[in-house]
Scaffold this motif. Sequence first.
Motif, PDB file in Angstrom:
ATOM      1  N   HIS A 137       0.839  -1.201   0.000  1.00  0.00           N
ATOM      2  CA  HIS A 137       0.000   0.000   0.000  1.00  0.00           C
ATOM      3  C   HIS A 137       0.870   1.245   0.000  1.00  0.00           C
ATOM      4  N   LEU A 138       0.980   1.893  -1.145  1.00  0.00           N
ATOM      5  CA  LEU A 138       1.738   3.135  -1.253  1.00  0.00           C
ATOM      6  C   LEU A 138       0.851   4.328  -0.904  1.00  0.00           C
ATOM      7  N   TRP A 139      -0.396   4.285  -1.357  1.00  0.00           N
ATOM      8  CA  TRP A 139      -1.327   5.395  -1.160  1.00  0.00           C
ATOM      9  C   TRP A 139      -2.221   5.135   0.044  1.00  0.00           C
ATOM     10  N   ALA A 140      -2.594   6.221   0.724  1.00  0.00           N
ATOM     11  CA  ALA A 140      -3.537   6.111   1.838  1.00  0.00           C
ATOM     12  C   ALA A 140      -4.921   5.789   1.279  1.00  0.00           C
ATOM     13  N   ARG A 141      -5.772   5.265   2.135  1.00  0.00           N
ATOM     14  CA  ARG A 141      -7.143   4.990   1.709  1.00  0.00           C
ATOM     15  C   ARG A 141      -7.853   6.310   1.409  1.00  0.00           C
ATOM     16  N   GLY A 142      -8.754   6.262   0.458  1.00  0.00           N
ATOM     17  CA  GLY A 142      -9.588   7.418   0.174  1.00  0.00           C
ATOM     18  C   GLY A 142      -8.934   8.433  -0.745  1.00  0.00           C
ATOM     19  N   TYR A 143      -9.709   9.468  -1.048  1.00  0.00           N
ATOM     20  CA  TYR A 143      -9.271  10.532  -1.936  1.00  0.00           C
ATOM     21  C   TYR A 143     -10.263  11.665  -1.829  1.00  0.00           C
ATOM     22  N   PHE A 144      -9.905  12.827  -2.373  1.00  0.00           N
ATOM     23  CA  PHE A 144     -10.801  13.979  -2.462  1.00  0.00           C
ATOM     24  C   PHE A 144     -11.201  14.137  -3.921  1.00  0.00           C
ATOM     25  N   VAL A 145     -12.468  14.439  -4.158  1.00  0.00           N
ATOM     26  CA  VAL A 145     -12.923  14.745  -5.518  1.00  0.00           C
ATOM     27  C   VAL A 145     -13.960  15.860  -5.452  1.00  0.00           C
ATOM     28  N   ALA A 146     -13.852  16.792  -6.387  1.00  0.00           N
ATOM     29  CA  ALA A 146     -14.850  17.850  -6.550  1.00  0.00           C
ATOM     30  C   ALA A 146     -15.050  18.039  -8.045  1.00  0.00           C
ATOM     31  N   SER A 147     -16.298  18.192  -8.438  1.00  0.00           N
ATOM     32  CA  SER A 147     -16.558  18.441  -9.852  1.00  0.00           C
ATOM     33  C   SER A 147     -16.310  19.912 -10.140  1.00  0.00           C
ATOM     34  N   SER A 148     -16.007  20.183 -11.381  1.00  0.00           N
ATOM     35  CA  SER A 148     -15.690  21.547 -11.779  1.00  0.00           C
ATOM     36  C   SER A 148     -16.377  21.825 -13.105  1.00  0.00           C
ATOM     37  N   GLY A 149     -16.780  23.069 -13.297  1.00  0.00           N
ATOM     38  CA  GLY A 149     -17.420  23.414 -14.564  1.00  0.00           C
ATOM     39  C   GLY A 149     -17.564  24.904 -14.732  1.00  0.00           C
ATOM     40  N   ASN A 150     -18.092  25.298 -15.885  1.00  0.00           N
ATOM     41  CA  ASN A 150     -18.250  26.716 -16.203  1.00  0.00           C
ATOM     42  C   ASN A 150     -19.576  27.284 -15.739  1.00  0.00           C
ATOM     43  N   VAL A 151     -20.489  26.428 -15.312  1.00  0.00           N
ATOM     44  CA  VAL A 151     -21.828  26.872 -14.950  1.00  0.00           C
ATOM     45  C   VAL A 151     -22.051  26.608 -13.463  1.00  0.00           C
ATOM     46  N   THR A 152     -22.572  27.597 -12.757  1.00  0.00           N
ATOM     47  CA  THR A 152     -22.822  27.436 -11.327  1.00  0.00           C
ATOM     48  C   THR A 152     -24.136  26.700 -11.093  1.00  0.00           C
ATOM     49  N   ASP A 153     -24.315  26.196  -9.879  1.00  0.00           N
ATOM     50  CA  ASP A 153     -25.557  25.515  -9.516  1.00  0.00           C
ATOM     51  C   ASP A 153     -26.762  26.442  -9.685  1.00  0.00           C
ATOM     52  N   GLU A 154     -26.580  27.710  -9.351  1.00  0.00           N
ATOM     53  CA  GLU A 154     -27.689  28.670  -9.455  1.00  0.00           C
ATOM     54  C   GLU A 154     -28.152  28.844 -10.902  1.00  0.00           C
ATOM     55  N   ILE A 155     -27.218  28.892 -11.833  1.00  0.00           N
ATOM     56  CA  ILE A 155     -27.569  29.042 -13.253  1.00  0.00           C
ATOM     57  C   ILE A 155     -28.337  27.817 -13.738  1.00  0.00           C
ATOM     58  N   ILE A 156     -27.902  26.616 -13.348  1.00  0.00           N
ATOM     59  CA  ILE A 156     -28.604  25.390 -13.748  1.00  0.00           C
ATOM     60  C   ILE A 156     -30.009  25.366 -13.163  1.00  0.00           C
ATOM     61  N   LYS A 157     -30.148  25.725 -11.879  1.00  0.00           N
ATOM     62  CA  LYS A 157     -31.476  25.755 -11.248  1.00  0.00           C
ATOM     63  C   LYS A 157     -32.399  26.745 -11.963  1.00  0.00           C
ATOM     64  N   GLU A 158     -31.872  27.907 -12.324  1.00  0.00           N
ATOM     65  CA  GLU A 158     -32.662  28.912 -13.036  1.00  0.00           C
ATOM     66  C   GLU A 158     -33.067  28.404 -14.422  1.00  0.00           C
ATOM     67  N   TYR A 159     -32.160  27.737 -15.106  1.00  0.00           N
ATOM     68  CA  TYR A 159     -32.439  27.177 -16.426  1.00  0.00           C
ATOM     69  C   TYR A 159     -33.558  26.138 -16.338  1.00  0.00           C
ATOM     70  N   ILE A 160     -33.457  25.256 -15.354  1.00  0.00           N
ATOM     71  CA  ILE A 160     -34.481  24.219 -15.183  1.00  0.00           C
ATOM     72  C   ILE A 160     -35.818  24.849 -14.797  1.00  0.00           C
ATOM     73  N   LYS A 161     -35.769  25.822 -13.928  1.00  0.00           N
ATOM     74  CA  LYS A 161     -36.990  26.493 -13.463  1.00  0.00           C
ATOM     75  C   LYS A 161     -37.740  27.150 -14.626  1.00  0.00           C
ATOM     76  N   ASN A 162     -37.026  27.676 -15.603  1.00  0.00           N
ATOM     77  CA  ASN A 162     -37.647  28.413 -16.709  1.00  0.00           C
ATOM     78  C   ASN A 162     -37.926  27.558 -17.940  1.00  0.00           C
ATOM     79  N   GLN A 163     -37.854  26.232 -17.822  1.00  0.00           N
ATOM     80  CA  GLN A 163     -38.070  25.370 -18.982  1.00  0.00           C
ATOM     81  C   GLN A 163     -39.459  25.537 -19.582  1.00  0.00           C
ATOM     82  N   ASP A 164     -40.478  25.297 -18.820  1.00  0.00           N
ATOM     83  CA  ASP A 164     -41.854  25.496 -19.287  1.00  0.00           C
ATOM     84  C   ASP A 164     -42.509  26.500 -18.360  1.00  0.00           C
ATOM     85  N   LEU A 165     -42.748  27.676 -18.858  1.00  0.00           N
ATOM     86  CA  LEU A 165     -43.335  28.713 -18.006  1.00  0.00           C
ATOM     87  C   LEU A 165     -44.847  28.511 -17.917  1.00  0.00           C
ATOM     88  N   GLN A 166     -45.238  27.402 -17.314  1.00  0.00           N
ATOM     89  CA  GLN A 166     -46.630  27.046 -17.116  1.00  0.00           C
ATOM     90  C   GLN A 166     -46.932  27.108 -15.624  1.00  0.00           C
TER      91      GLN A 166
END
Length: 146
Positions: A104-133
């Motif tokens: 065992h060279l490496w310790a158990r576990g790891y850290f991971v975080a996703s990364s992208g150009n769009v924030t969670d707020e922008i995605i939520k707003e996009y989904i919210k405005n899909q069908d303005l019904q």
Amino acid sequence: MENYRKSAHCTYDIKYHLVWITKYRKPVITGQIALRTRELIRIICQSNEVEILAGHVGSDHIHLLVSVPPHLSASKLVQYIKGNTSRKLQMEYKELNKQFWGQHLWARGYFVASSGNVTDEIIKEYIKNQDLQERSNSDNFEIGER
């Protein structure tokens, strides 16, 4: 659109920031071992269609920013990298075997975080405005009316 990658049936932009450490946080990834570690990580990533956007080999940890195809999970990628590098480095550099018993060279576990150009707020707003019904205000997983 310029950063999107394509496969036969998919267009994607999935990026992960990955970090893992040596067992006991021992500073053994130096010199030739560090160069070989970087080379092995590059080979493993290339064989899995993973693009390395940035990386750092520290004496006791690894940082990677990678672009990953959708069929490959972060956990599988880390499993491939940690497993293969540990096995090959300990076979090639016998001095590592003296410090890391049990393969065992490496310790158990790891850290991971996703990364992208769009924030969670922008995605939520996009989904919210899909069908303005008419919508129910109490639910954030809505059904659009057709």
